[in-house]
Write an enzyme that holds these catalytic residues in place. Structure first.
Site, PDB file in Angstrom:
ATOM      1  N   SER A 202      79.707  83.807  52.732  1.00 33.98           N
ATOM      2  CA  SER A 202      79.978  82.391  52.466  1.00 33.98           C
ATOM      3  C   SER A 202      80.154  81.549  53.725  1.00 33.98           C
ATOM      4  O   SER A 202      80.035  80.322  53.669  1.00 33.98           O
ATOM      5  CB  SER A 202      81.226  82.243  51.590  1.00 33.98           C
ATOM      6  OG  SER A 202      82.351  82.861  52.203  1.00 33.98           O
TER       7      SER A 202
ATOM      8  N   ASP B 153      89.338  75.146  51.337  1.00 30.88           N
ATOM      9  CA  ASP B 153      89.890  75.815  50.155  1.00 30.88           C
ATOM     10  C   ASP B 153      90.681  77.043  50.603  1.00 30.88           C
ATOM     11  O   ASP B 153      91.008  77.183  51.781  1.00 30.88           O
ATOM     12  CB  ASP B 153      88.781  76.142  49.132  1.00 30.88           C
ATOM     13  CG  ASP B 153      87.809  77.216  49.604  1.00 30.88           C
ATOM     14  OD1 ASP B 153      88.100  77.909  50.598  1.00 30.88           O
ATOM     15  OD2 ASP B 153      86.738  77.369  48.970  1.00 30.88           O
TER      16      ASP B 153
ATOM     17  N   HIS C  35      88.095  79.125  53.054  1.00 32.75           N
ATOM     18  CA  HIS C  35      87.029  78.621  53.913  1.00 32.75           C
ATOM     19  C   HIS C  35      87.433  77.390  54.727  1.00 32.75           C
ATOM     20  O   HIS C  35      88.137  76.508  54.213  1.00 32.75           O
ATOM     21  CB  HIS C  35      85.810  78.268  53.054  1.00 32.75           C
ATOM     22  CG  HIS C  35      85.332  79.410  52.206  1.00 32.75           C
ATOM     23  ND1 HIS C  35      85.625  79.499  50.864  1.00 32.75           N
ATOM     24  CD2 HIS C  35      84.614  80.502  52.533  1.00 32.75           C
ATOM     25  CE1 HIS C  35      85.082  80.614  50.381  1.00 32.75           C
ATOM     26  NE2 HIS C  35      84.466  81.242  51.370  1.00 32.75           N
TER      27      HIS C  35
END
Length: 393
Positions: A45, A338, A341
């Site tokens: 990610s 978040d 991240h």
């Protein structure tokens, strides 16, 4: 003796003069844009521009809903951030367009490169199995791209493109935190070192496969301070801690960051022309977490978007089982967007270091050097490189 000395001096002068040469781009194929180096991206990610939008998965492994993407794109793209990621900035610095998700429909222009990264992916196939594009599958997609380029450009030009390309890899984080996050018993079966060796083994195979297809210039992102993510600190708090980082994750991270350079050095001794850089994500991120105001941030412990302690509950956007979530008013003040991240602003700072940072954060090359030198050219400091030692204690 005199003749040997003269020969030795000529050899030194030749090396020195080669350092003074300014790299020039070669003639390009009609289908290949001029003056560019292709950029191929593998990982999780941290690098995923939205591949998970196009697979059958759950919202746990997607970010294609608001408020993701709001800062820069003004809409959710599938990136796990409020805006851009490291590859987006690197593409800009390298004068490339954003490299779109490989799985995006209609994305058949690969002369600029391709991005195979998938949020939630690990080096091990078992990590989030069936829900993400694991590293081995990403490699399989790359082989399809290599075949496509050969058909489009011909053998000679496609080989040249792949030889001069830069390959960025960030993998391992999910391998280490998924067992801890989901309370798997994997570490009751394997020691930390045994588990790490499996991760490194899979990564090594992928690197060698890319090398066999022509890849020579690789950039790696080491593990950041995973144990100190808002999500991990929230779990630690639930386990009776006092808000400290999760130590077991930190132990795994430090072990990974110690072994990765050793693995790459061994590959470098075996694979002719293999060049690599390692970006010290751990130290650069930890420095910002410990001294946020120094880097223009006000909050480095609590996420901008989420719920619960540290906003560590992964509820940003209200699409992951918990509809209620909190959202900060000024994301530019936050280090984490978040529970897991970083923000666009953090990624920009990190990308600048990946691109042109000095040896205290990235070595033996930075990506600007990898993009700027063809495979045959020897940079002036080639003979000065010392073995990489991580800044992680």
């Amino acid at each position: 003796m005199a003749s040997f000395s003269n020969f030795h001096m000529i050899h030194i002068l030749l090396i020195f003069s080669s350092c003074l040469l300014i790299p020039t781009s070669s003639q390009s194929h009609p289908h290949q844009p001029q003056n560019h180096v292709a950029f191929f991206i593998f990982g999780d990610s941290l690098l995923d521009p939205g591949n998970n939008n196009y697979i059958n998965t759950t919202t746990e492994d997607q970010a294609n809903f608001r408020p993701y993407g709001e800062t820069f794109f003004k809409y959710p793209t599938g990136r796990f951030s409020d805006g851009r990621l490291i590859p987006d900035f690197i593409a800009e610095y390298a004068k490339l367009p954003f490299i779109p998700p490989y799985l995006q429909p209609g994305n058949h222009q690969f002369t600029y490169g391709a991005n195979f990264a998938s949020g939630g992916a690990g080096a091990l196939d078992e990590i989030n199995q069936g829900l993400v594009v694991n590293l081995n599958t990403q490699l399989r997609y790359f082989k399809k791209v290599e075949k496509h380029l050969r058909q489009k450009l011909g053998d000679e030009e496609s080989k040249k493109l792949l030889l001069e390309a830069v390959y960025l890899i960030s993998i391992g984080g999910n391998d280490y935190i998924s067992p801890l996050f989901r309370n798997y018993s994997v570490f009751q079966i394997y020691s930390h070192r045994q588990y790490l060796d499996m991760v490194m083994g899979n990564l090594t195979v992928v690197i060698q496969e890319i090398y066999q297809k022509g890849g020579r210039k690789f950039g790696f992102v080491n593990m950041g301070p995973l144990g100190c993510l808002p999500a991990m600190k929230a779990i630690k708090l639930q386990q009776g801690g006092a808000g400290e980082c999760m130590e077991e994750a930190t132990v795994l991270v430090k072990l990974h960051n110690r072994v990765l350079p050793e693995v790459l050095q061994k590959l470098g001794s075996k694979l002719k022309g293999f060049k690599y850089s390692i970006f010290d994500f751990y130290t650069t991120a930890k420095e910002r977490m410990d001294n946020p105001s120094k880097y223009g941030f006000k909050e480095a412990k609590i996420a901008c978007c989420g719920s619960g302690p540290y906003r560590g509950l992964y509820s940003c956007g209200g699409m992951r089982g918990t509809k209620e979530y909190e959202l900060c008013s000024n994301v530019s003040e936050y280090m984490f967007f978040d529970s897991f991240h970083p923000t666009d602003r953090v990624y920009q700072q990190l990308a600048e270091l990946v691109w042109s940072g000095t040896h205290n954060v990235i070595k033996p090359y930075n990506l600007k050097q990898l993009f700027g030198h063809s495979q045959e050219e020897i940079p002036c400091d080639h003979f000065e490189h010392l073995p990489y030692t991580s800044n992680v204690p």
